[in-house]
Design a protein around this motif. Structure first.
Motif: not given
Length: 321
Positions: A197-204, A256-273
């Motif tokens: 979880p999370g690593v897949d988002v980074v690699i993609v 878990p739902a909190p982990v998914r929420e964190l992944i979504w938040l970090v992904s969008c924060a990086f994109f915003a940067w």
């Protein structure tokens, strides 16, 4: 870009209106005890090339056979129809604006299309067992792939190497380097990263930047493209929850739902940067749009469509800067 293909952005586990997926003929047949429908969901049957699993979805809709050319092209065309071919357009658009050369632009379009065809072909084969848990991920065009996986693994590898060599000749070392990078990242994603979880988002995200790197040498644009692709992958994992759980896969979709929420938040924060660095604060603030669509929109598929429109607008603005 999820090379393993969440081809429908639906998740009954998260969004109530996605329960409509349970009314498909596949699910009704399974509920009625249809052995052919059960075979379509049995990973062992698919891995073994069980003919029942290959034809259970809808005999009337499937041609009697698919040629090798069909098997090579359909993984890409199927995803383009579902809106996952945006990276080809992004790379081609960037190349057109940067090079102002019809030959180079055409080469970028052709090579990125061939590159994604090789990537998706590899993904469809390597994920054939996991995807068997979701009828939406087992379209009939994959039948030849399931019957002869080693052959198509070899074809995918050859296609990728040919694209890398052609990129070197037509576009230069920069484009070839990105093609070779994808040759390493694709197996890494399918074999390992998609289960983290999370690593897949980074690699993609990196893979998306690599595809766009075929068309532009502007590093800031590659960061923007990577951020877009990472968020797109996060959207697509919303439709994989049930299938990944059934396959016993620990991924961003089953976290878990909190982990998914964190992944979504970090992904969008990086994109915003990335957007802030290239386009400024007002555009960076607009990243709230995909975040709300990703994390709060009640209709997953409609939210994904709207997010793609938003990404298109941002990409045009970024490349015209």
């Amino acid at each position: 870009m999820r090379a393993s293909g969440a081809e429908r952005v639906r998740s009954a586990a998260v969004f109530a209106d996605d329960d409509a997926a349970l009314t498909t003929p596949d699910r009704r047949a399974r509920a009625a005890g249809d052995p052919r429908a059960r075979a379509a969901l049995d990973p062992r049957a698919l891995a073994a090339g069980d003919s029942r699993a290959l034809t259970a979805r809808d005999d009337r809709a499937a041609p009697s056979s698919f040629s090798t050319i069909d098997a090579l092209l359909m993984p890409l065309l199927h995803r383009v129809r579902l809106g996952e071919g945006g990276l080809i357009g992004m790379a081609t658009w960037a190349a057109a604006l940067q090079s102002r050369d019809v030959v180079i632009t055409t080469a970028v379009f052709a090579l990125t299309s061939a590159l994604l065809a090789a990537l998706y072909l590899y993904n469809d084969i390597s994920d054939r067992t996991i995807d068997s848990h979701n009828p939406a991920k087992v379209p009939e065009h994959r039948a030849p792939l399931l019957r002869r996986p080693r052959l198509f693994f070899a074809i995918a590898l050859v296609m990728h190497v040919v694209v890398a060599l052609a990129s070197w000749q037509l576009l230069g070392a920069w484009a070839a380097a990105w093609a070779i990078t994808l040759l390493a990242l694709n197996p890494l994603y399918s074999g390992l990263a998609k289960r983290l979880p999370g690593v897949d988002v980074v690699i993609v995200g990196v893979m998306g930047a690599a595809v766009v790197g075929m068309g532009t040498t502007v590093s800031a644009l590659l960061l923007v493209a990577g951020g877009m692709t990472a968020i797109s992958h996060a959207f697509q994992t919303r439709g994989d929850t049930t299938a990944d759980r059934a396959a016993g896969v620990h991924s961003s979709a089953t976290a878990p739902a909190p982990v998914r929420e964190l992944i979504w938040l970090v992904s969008c924060a990086f994109f915003a940067w990335t957007v802030y660095r290239w386009l400024g604060a007002p555009w960076a603030a607009s990243v709230l749009i995909p975040y709300l669509l990703l994390s709060r929109a009640p209709h997953a598929e409609r939210a994904w469509h709207l997010a793609r429109v938003y990404f298109a607008v941002v990409w045009v603005a970024a490349t015209l800067r």
